[in-house]
Design a protein around this motif. Structure first.
Motif, PDB file in Angstrom:
ATOM      1  N   GLU A 134      -7.350   1.813  -6.278  1.00 11.71           N
ATOM      2  CA  GLU A 134      -6.581   0.924  -5.714  1.00 11.71           C
ATOM      3  C   GLU A 134      -6.007  -0.114  -6.772  1.00 11.71           C
ATOM      4  O   GLU A 134      -6.931  -0.490  -7.527  1.00 11.71           O
ATOM      5  CB  GLU A 134      -7.408   0.004  -4.478  1.00 11.71           C
ATOM      6  N   ASP A 137      -1.821  -1.355  -3.602  1.00  8.88           N
ATOM      7  CA  ASP A 137      -1.380   0.075  -3.362  1.00  8.88           C
ATOM      8  C   ASP A 137      -2.806   1.033  -3.589  1.00  8.88           C
ATOM      9  O   ASP A 137      -3.557   0.767  -4.428  1.00  8.88           O
ATOM     10  CB  ASP A 137      -0.513   0.528  -4.757  1.00  8.88           C
ATOM     11  N   ARG A 164       5.177   7.142 -12.341  1.00  8.90           N
ATOM     12  CA  ARG A 164       5.061   5.639 -12.008  1.00  8.90           C
ATOM     13  C   ARG A 164       5.212   4.821 -13.190  1.00  8.90           C
ATOM     14  O   ARG A 164       4.550   5.027 -14.286  1.00  8.90           O
ATOM     15  CB  ARG A 164       4.061   5.380 -11.245  1.00  8.90           C
ATOM     16  N   THR A 212      -0.935   7.272 -11.229  1.00  7.61           N
ATOM     17  CA  THR A 212      -1.047   5.777 -11.912  1.00  7.61           C
ATOM     18  C   THR A 212      -0.740   5.796 -13.300  1.00  7.61           C
ATOM     19  O   THR A 212       0.107   4.828 -13.563  1.00  7.61           O
ATOM     20  CB  THR A 212      -2.463   5.308 -11.692  1.00  7.61           C
ATOM     21  N   ASP A 236       6.746  -0.041 -10.375  1.00  7.52           N
ATOM     22  CA  ASP A 236       6.551   0.635  -9.280  1.00  7.52           C
ATOM     23  C   ASP A 236       5.129   0.285  -8.420  1.00  7.52           C
ATOM     24  O   ASP A 236       4.803   0.811  -7.830  1.00  7.52           O
ATOM     25  CB  ASP A 236       6.534   2.196  -9.662  1.00  7.52           C
ATOM     26  N   PHE A 237       4.434  -0.494  -9.456  1.00  9.32           N
ATOM     27  CA  PHE A 237       2.985  -0.708  -8.729  1.00  9.32           C
ATOM     28  C   PHE A 237       3.044  -2.199  -8.057  1.00  9.32           C
ATOM     29  O   PHE A 237       3.819  -3.269  -8.515  1.00  9.32           O
ATOM     30  CB  PHE A 237       1.921  -0.881  -9.844  1.00  9.32           C
ATOM     31  N   ASP A 238       2.326  -2.255  -6.913  1.00 11.52           N
ATOM     32  CA  ASP A 238       2.183  -3.378  -6.183  1.00 11.52           C
ATOM     33  C   ASP A 238       0.556  -3.830  -5.881  1.00 11.52           C
ATOM     34  O   ASP A 238      -0.116  -2.527  -5.795  1.00 11.52           O
ATOM     35  CB  ASP A 238       2.750  -3.403  -4.860  1.00 11.52           C
ATOM     36  N   MET A 273       0.849  -1.122   0.009  1.00 18.77           N
ATOM     37  CA  MET A 273       0.133   0.095   0.260  1.00 18.77           C
ATOM     38  C   MET A 273       0.696   1.180  -0.305  1.00 18.77           C
ATOM     39  O   MET A 273       1.898   1.340   0.676  1.00 18.77           O
ATOM     40  CB  MET A 273      -0.904   0.069   1.283  1.00 18.77           C
ATOM     41  N   ALA A 274       0.518   2.111  -0.794  1.00 23.01           N
ATOM     42  CA  ALA A 274       1.459   3.652  -0.892  1.00 23.01           C
ATOM     43  C   ALA A 274       1.046   4.179   0.448  1.00 23.01           C
ATOM     44  O   ALA A 274      -0.162   4.311   0.826  1.00 23.01           O
ATOM     45  CB  ALA A 274       0.911   4.246  -2.024  1.00 23.01           C
ATOM     46  N   GLU A 275       2.012   4.410   1.148  1.00 25.63           N
ATOM     47  CA  GLU A 275       1.829   5.098   2.425  1.00 25.63           C
ATOM     48  C   GLU A 275       2.560   6.268   2.704  1.00 25.63           C
ATOM     49  O   GLU A 275       3.640   6.582   1.884  1.00 25.63           O
ATOM     50  CB  GLU A 275       1.912   4.304   3.604  1.00 25.63           C
TER      51      GLU A 275
END
Length: 177
Positions: free
Chosen positions: A117, A25, A16, A87, A20-22, A1-3
């Motif tokens: 998300e 996120d 990104r 994104t 860079d994506f999980d 998760m982006a925090e």
């Protein structure tokens, strides 16, 4: 998760890339956007939408809403656009929008924010320079109401893709100020 980690912002932001994506996120728009009457009228006219609900005040006053509704295609476009910096700034193409839902009306004067998300990501089967990312998105108004939800899938460049080479026109000229 982006925090929020308290880390400083990067000196150069290039958006990104696929790497860079999980999954999981979550990205929330930094800015809200208040919708104006001009936004609604222009978008409605540009898209040749002749439903009077978007531009005829006396007509819309007789409906259950009592005032003009913001064109729902504008709402979709705005919320999609608000997700781009986080994104798909490096996307090669949009591939799909799905399951679009409009649970609450949007009116002129409403301010929207976006939240998305990441649901899935995979390597492209046809191009080694991109990956495929799917996410769910929603628009939230100033009353904390969800006004739109949808899924979106896009093709995004990998960090090493030749298509995303920095194209800034570097100069050898000295500064004069």
């Amino acid at each position: 998760m982006a925090e929020q980690t308290g880390e400083p912002a990067p000196k150069v932001w290039r958006g990104r890339f696929y790497e860079d994506f999980d999954v999981g996120d979550v990205f929330r728009s930094r800015l809200g956007r208040t919708i104006t009457d001009t936004d609604n009228i222009w978008f409605t006219c540009l898209t040749m939408n002749t439903n009077q609900m978007h531009f005829n005040v006396p007509y819309s006053e007789r409906t259950r809403f009592g005032e003009p509704l913001v064109n729902s295609a504008f709402t979709l476009a705005l919320v999609t656009g608000m997700t781009v910096p986080d994104t798909s700034e490096n996307a090669a193409a949009n591939l799909a929008w799905a399951d679009i839902k409009l649970p609450k009306p949007v009116f002129v004067g409403d301010t929207l924010w976006s939240e998305c998300e990441i649901l899935e990501k995979r390597e492209s089967r046809s191009s080694p320079n991109v990956g495929i990312v799917s996410m769910r998105c929603r628009g939230v108004n100033q009353r904390h109401e969800v006004v739109i939800e949808f899924k979106r899938t896009f093709m995004v460049y990998k960090r090493t893709a030749p298509e995303i080479t920095d194209t800034f026109p570097i100069t050898n000229e000295d500064w004069t100020v």
